[in-house]
Design a protein around this motif. Structure first.
Motif, PDB file in Angstrom:
ATOM      1  N   GLY A 201      49.801 -11.799  27.447  1.00 29.71           N
ATOM      2  CA  GLY A 201      50.622 -12.932  27.867  1.00 29.71           C
ATOM      3  C   GLY A 201      50.866 -13.028  29.364  1.00 29.71           C
ATOM      4  N   ASN A 202      50.121 -12.264  30.142  1.00 29.92           N
ATOM      5  CA  ASN A 202      50.263 -12.327  31.594  1.00 29.92           C
ATOM      6  C   ASN A 202      49.300 -13.354  32.193  1.00 29.92           C
ATOM      7  OD1 ASN A 202      51.891  -9.664  32.251  1.00 29.92           O
ATOM      8  ND2 ASN A 202      50.348  -9.138  30.714  1.00 29.92           N
ATOM      9  N   ALA A 203      49.605 -13.800  33.407  1.00 29.36           N
ATOM     10  CA  ALA A 203      48.618 -14.509  34.226  1.00 29.36           C
ATOM     11  C   ALA A 203      48.029 -13.481  35.191  1.00 29.36           C
ATOM     12  CB  ALA A 203      49.264 -15.656  34.982  1.00 29.36           C
ATOM     13  N   VAL A 204      46.798 -13.746  35.653  1.00 30.74           N
ATOM     14  CA  VAL A 204      46.071 -12.737  36.437  1.00 30.74           C
ATOM     15  C   VAL A 204      45.466 -13.354  37.697  1.00 30.74           C
ATOM     16  CG1 VAL A 204      44.117 -11.105  36.429  1.00 30.74           C
ATOM     17  CG2 VAL A 204      45.433 -11.469  34.323  1.00 30.74           C
ATOM     18  N   MET A 205      45.696 -12.697  38.843  1.00 34.87           N
ATOM     19  CA  MET A 205      44.890 -12.985  40.029  1.00 34.87           C
ATOM     20  C   MET A 205      43.896 -11.836  40.160  1.00 34.87           C
ATOM     21  SD  MET A 205      45.814 -13.888  43.972  1.00 34.87           S
ATOM     22  CE  MET A 205      46.867 -15.254  43.544  1.00 34.87           C
ATOM     23  N   TYR A 206      42.623 -12.178  40.039  1.00 35.04           N
ATOM     24  CA  TYR A 206      41.562 -11.173  40.025  1.00 35.04           C
ATOM     25  C   TYR A 206      40.847 -11.184  41.375  1.00 35.04           C
ATOM     26  CZ  TYR A 206      37.168  -8.912  38.664  1.00 35.04           C
ATOM     27  OH  TYR A 206      36.083  -8.081  38.594  1.00 35.04           O
ATOM     28  N   LYS A 207      40.872 -10.027  42.048  1.00 34.42           N
ATOM     29  CA  LYS A 207      40.095  -9.909  43.282  1.00 34.42           C
ATOM     30  C   LYS A 207      38.941  -8.952  43.022  1.00 34.42           C
ATOM     31  CE  LYS A 207      39.776  -7.504  47.044  1.00 34.42           C
ATOM     32  NZ  LYS A 207      38.322  -7.654  47.198  1.00 34.42           N
ATOM     33  N   PRO A 208      37.738  -9.530  42.801  1.00 32.53           N
ATOM     34  CA  PRO A 208      36.592  -8.632  42.609  1.00 32.53           C
ATOM     35  C   PRO A 208      36.283  -7.931  43.916  1.00 32.53           C
ATOM     36  CG  PRO A 208      35.836 -10.912  42.802  1.00 32.53           C
ATOM     37  CD  PRO A 208      37.341 -10.948  42.858  1.00 32.53           C
ATOM     38  N   SER A 209      35.529  -6.875  43.837  1.00 31.56           N
ATOM     39  CA  SER A 209      35.018  -6.236  45.049  1.00 31.56           C
ATOM     40  C   SER A 209      34.144  -7.232  45.797  1.00 31.56           C
ATOM     41  CB  SER A 209      34.185  -5.012  44.670  1.00 31.56           C
ATOM     42  OG  SER A 209      33.381  -4.622  45.765  1.00 31.56           O
ATOM     43  N   GLU A 210      34.095  -7.108  47.083  1.00 32.49           N
ATOM     44  CA  GLU A 210      33.198  -7.951  47.898  1.00 32.49           C
ATOM     45  C   GLU A 210      31.732  -7.695  47.538  1.00 32.49           C
ATOM     46  OE1 GLU A 210      35.474  -5.777  48.742  1.00 32.49           O
ATOM     47  OE2 GLU A 210      35.104  -4.767  50.651  1.00 32.49           O
ATOM     48  N   TYR A 211      31.454  -6.581  46.844  1.00 30.83           N
ATOM     49  CA  TYR A 211      30.077  -6.281  46.425  1.00 30.83           C
ATOM     50  C   TYR A 211      29.782  -6.800  45.012  1.00 30.83           C
ATOM     51  CZ  TYR A 211      30.066  -3.191  50.466  1.00 30.83           C
ATOM     52  OH  TYR A 211      30.151  -2.698  51.742  1.00 30.83           O
ATOM     53  N   ALA A 212      30.750  -7.411  44.361  1.00 27.69           N
ATOM     54  CA  ALA A 212      30.513  -7.971  43.020  1.00 27.69           C
ATOM     55  C   ALA A 212      31.241  -9.306  42.894  1.00 27.69           C
ATOM     56  CB  ALA A 212      30.983  -6.989  41.947  1.00 27.69           C
ATOM     57  N   ALA A 213      31.245 -10.062  43.985  1.00 24.78           N
ATOM     58  CA  ALA A 213      32.019 -11.303  44.032  1.00 24.78           C
ATOM     59  C   ALA A 213      31.388 -12.400  43.167  1.00 24.78           C
ATOM     60  CB  ALA A 213      32.139 -11.769  45.487  1.00 24.78           C
ATOM     61  N   LEU A 214      30.056 -12.432  43.100  1.00 22.86           N
ATOM     62  CA  LEU A 214      29.406 -13.478  42.289  1.00 22.86           C
ATOM     63  C   LEU A 214      29.741 -13.271  40.814  1.00 22.86           C
ATOM     64  CD1 LEU A 214      25.886 -13.651  44.015  1.00 22.86           C
ATOM     65  CD2 LEU A 214      27.847 -15.171  44.335  1.00 22.86           C
ATOM     66  N   THR A 215      29.753 -12.010  40.404  1.00 18.97           N
ATOM     67  CA  THR A 215      30.128 -11.703  39.012  1.00 18.97           C
ATOM     68  C   THR A 215      31.589 -12.089  38.766  1.00 18.97           C
ATOM     69  OG1 THR A 215      28.452  -9.984  38.820  1.00 18.97           O
ATOM     70  CG2 THR A 215      30.368  -9.776  37.374  1.00 18.97           C
ATOM     71  N   GLY A 216      32.443 -11.838  39.740  1.00 20.10           N
ATOM     72  CA  GLY A 216      33.858 -12.230  39.607  1.00 20.10           C
ATOM     73  C   GLY A 216      34.006 -13.723  39.401  1.00 20.10           C
ATOM     74  N   LYS A 217      33.212 -14.510  40.128  1.00 19.85           N
ATOM     75  CA  LYS A 217      33.273 -15.972  39.970  1.00 19.85           C
ATOM     76  C   LYS A 217      32.807 -16.386  38.570  1.00 19.85           C
ATOM     77  CE  LYS A 217      34.352 -18.612  42.802  1.00 19.85           C
ATOM     78  NZ  LYS A 217      35.766 -19.056  42.992  1.00 19.85           N
ATOM     79  N   GLN A 218      31.850 -15.631  38.020  1.00 24.92           N
ATOM     80  CA  GLN A 218      31.383 -15.930  36.661  1.00 24.92           C
ATOM     81  C   GLN A 218      32.485 -15.659  35.634  1.00 24.92           C
ATOM     82  OE1 GLN A 218      28.317 -17.312  35.866  1.00 24.92           O
ATOM     83  NE2 GLN A 218      28.193 -17.504  38.091  1.00 24.92           N
ATOM     84  N   PHE A 219      33.260 -14.591  35.844  1.00 23.99           N
ATOM     85  CA  PHE A 219      34.383 -14.315  34.922  1.00 23.99           C
ATOM     86  C   PHE A 219      35.330 -15.521  34.910  1.00 23.99           C
ATOM     87  CE2 PHE A 219      34.105  -9.477  35.985  1.00 23.99           C
ATOM     88  CZ  PHE A 219      33.067  -9.332  35.092  1.00 23.99           C
ATOM     89  N   GLU A 220      35.626 -16.014  36.115  1.00 25.04           N
ATOM     90  CA  GLU A 220      36.557 -17.151  36.217  1.00 25.04           C
ATOM     91  C   GLU A 220      35.985 -18.373  35.495  1.00 25.04           C
ATOM     92  OE1 GLU A 220      39.182 -18.776  39.821  1.00 25.04           O
ATOM     93  OE2 GLU A 220      37.055 -19.173  40.109  1.00 25.04           O
ATOM     94  N   LYS A 221      34.716 -18.642  35.765  1.00 25.01           N
ATOM     95  CA  LYS A 221      34.083 -19.825  35.153  1.00 25.01           C
ATOM     96  C   LYS A 221      34.161 -19.756  33.619  1.00 25.01           C
ATOM     97  CE  LYS A 221      29.340 -21.433  34.508  1.00 25.01           C
ATOM     98  NZ  LYS A 221      27.957 -21.298  34.987  1.00 25.01           N
ATOM     99  N   TYR A 222      33.772 -18.608  33.055  1.00 26.93           N
ATOM    100  CA  TYR A 222      33.696 -18.534  31.593  1.00 26.93           C
ATOM    101  C   TYR A 222      35.072 -18.384  30.946  1.00 26.93           C
ATOM    102  CZ  TYR A 222      28.693 -18.730  31.935  1.00 26.93           C
ATOM    103  OH  TYR A 222      27.425 -19.177  32.175  1.00 26.93           O
TER     104      TYR A 222
END
Ligand code: NAD
Length: 457
Positions: free
Chosen positions: A149-170
């Motif tokens: 039930g939490n909201a999340v601000m996710y900061k991926p590593s700068e070395y896995a930022a594209l994957t982090g954006k995919q998490f957000e998209k999906y």
């Protein structure tokens, strides 16, 4: 500002991403705070349905996602596929158990005063993450936090930022509202901005140095802080192993999978005197057979290191060990040409004066040391500032248990290593971290108990 995403296999620029600012962090935090209130009001089943749908979308797109992960981190493509498919077990586990773990606990429902515990979410949490297994370590935090039930601000590593954006998209496509999950892009300076904002909890995966800095920086906020940090994980191979060659194959995989860039990679090996030579020969033969090369090829087992600067660190460990008497059996050099390639490296006849036996290597390099007794192995295994995992290979369960019970680590392994399961907590002791992810403990990390005393008049 732009973040340049570079392919570690050839040094080419993949793309540039717009980074977020400190102001973005504050604005997004306000939006998340509003969204969290509505998200928590939804029935747990609805939140879980979103996560299950997210898992299905990731599965449907797994090949594209594996290519993205390999491109930006250099992880061999087969290992990217394994990670994406393997991380799904967190979703299955949450589907099975979240309802049970988040249910109210009624302790007294008779007499004048009833008593119960209700588990409430923390609120909006910051998830600052690492690049080496972004699916595993990401899911361990943000999926469990969202379900609770939490909201999340996710900061991926700068070395896995594209994957982090995919998490957000999906996640958004799966029905997690935009005001409940946000991914922000940037390096450590953006992480610093998260520390300065007012989150209701900080969940970090990364190095001891950054973890300690985070714990110190947010201490005054008196909110939960959880740290999943590095390790210097030992493996002891006892003289009663049934098959020395198989033990060497398993140990080598534990040390070199994902190029040794795993928090629970085998980082140092102790071998009983009587099987030492046989073990070393089998180990070197196995590691020499690894295919090193283009991480996009299915047969590659060792790709480039994700971070180029790690090469100098590994070179220093090798030179230090050799200068103190270690024998270099294999590797020990960066490869010529493009990309952050470093040969799988085996050092033998090591001891604890050498950095390779005490400092986290986080790369394709291993030190092996001869021991004369179980007691000597125990003493050496415990000679560390870290406390993530420890492993024993032996055909005698009691012998292994006697050693493992003595380890001050969050995880111990008998006849296996370098493994994580959603069924049991994942936690580090000492410089390896604080708090647990996974299992019932891992979901309780994202809630706070409220005690109800209800007097029926
Ligand atoms: P790192 O500490 O360099 O970076 C981790 C994250 O912290 C990144 O997102 C980075 O941008 C951010 N960061 C850096 N400086 C910051 C600051 N001042 N304030 C806030 N955030 C900041 O670690 P890494 O290189 O990404 O990961 C490797 C380390 O992580 C290894 O030590 C490894 O063992 C450990 N690790 C541990 C686990 C575990 O579960 N225990 C899992 C994976 C990795």
């Amino acid at each position: 500002m732009k973040l340049t995403i570079t392919n570690p296999a050839n040094g080419n620029t993949i793309t540039e991403l717009q980074t977020n600012t400190k102001e973005d962090v504050h604005a997004k935090l306000n939006i998340l705070r509003q969204g969290q209130k509505e998200w928590f009001k939804k029935p747990l089943k609805e939140r879980l349905d979103c996560i299950v749908k997210f898992g299905a979308l990731i599965k449907q797109n797994s090949e594209t996602l594996a290519v993205i992960l390999t491109d930006e981190t250099g992880k061999p493509i087969q290992q990217s596929r394994n990670e994406i498919n393997g991380a799904h077990n967190r979703i299955e586990h949450l589907s099975k158990y979240a309802e049970q773990w988040l249910a109210d606990e009624v302790l007294v429902d008779f007499g004048a005063t009833h008593e119960k515990i209700v588990y409430e979410p923390l609120g909006v949490i910051a998830n600052i993450s690492a690049w080496n297994f972004p699916y595993n370590v990401g899911y361990n935090v943000f999926l469990y936090a969202l379900v609770a039930g939490n909201a999340v601000m996710y900061k991926p590593s700068e070395y896995a930022a594209l994957t982090g954006k995919q998490f957000e998209k999906y996640l958004h496509l799966a029905g997690v509202p935009e005001n409940v999950f946000q991914c922000v892009i940037g390096d450590g300076s953006l992480g610093q901005a998260l520390l300065e904002a007012h989150f209701d909890g900080y969940f970090f995966t990364g190095s001891y140095a950054t973890g300690k800095h985070i714990a110190k920086s947010v201490a005054h906020k008196l909110v939960p802080v959880q740290l999943e940090l590095g390790g210097k994980d030992p493996l002891f191979v006892a003289d009663d192993v049934l098959d020395v060659k198989q033990a060497a194959i398993n140990a080598a995989e534990g040390a070199f999978y994902n190029n040794g860039q795993s928090c629970c990679a085998v980082e140092r090996i102790y071998v009983s005197d009587s099987i030492y030579d046989a073990f070393v020969n089998a180990f070197v033969e196995e590691v020499a057979s690894y295919k090193i090369g283009n991480p996009m090829h299915d047969s590659t087992f060792v790709g480039p290191l994700t971070r180029g600067q790690q090469i100098e660190f590994l070179e220093n460990q090798v030179n230090d060990a050799i200068s103190k008497g270690a024998v270099l059996k294999l590797g020990g050099q960066a490869l010529d040409g493009d990309g952050n390639y470093y040969e799988p490296t085996v050092l033998v006849d090591c001891n604890h004066d050498m950095n390779v036996m005490v400092d986290e290597s986080f790369g394709p390099i291993i030190g092996i040391q001869r021991v004369g007794s179980d007691q000597e192995a125990i003493t050496l295994m415990k000679d560390t500032e870290y406390g993530l995992t420890a492993a024993v290979f032996s055909s005698n369960e009691q012998r292994a248990m006697d050693i493992l019970q003595d380890m001050n680590t969050g995880t111990v392994y008998w006849n296996c290593c370098d493994r994580v399961s959603p069924n049991v907590p994942w936690s580090g002791r000492k410089n390896s971290g604080l708090g647990s992810t996974l299992s019932s403990q891992g979901i309780r990390a994202f809630v706070q108990p409220k005690a109800y005393h209800l007097r029926v008049l």
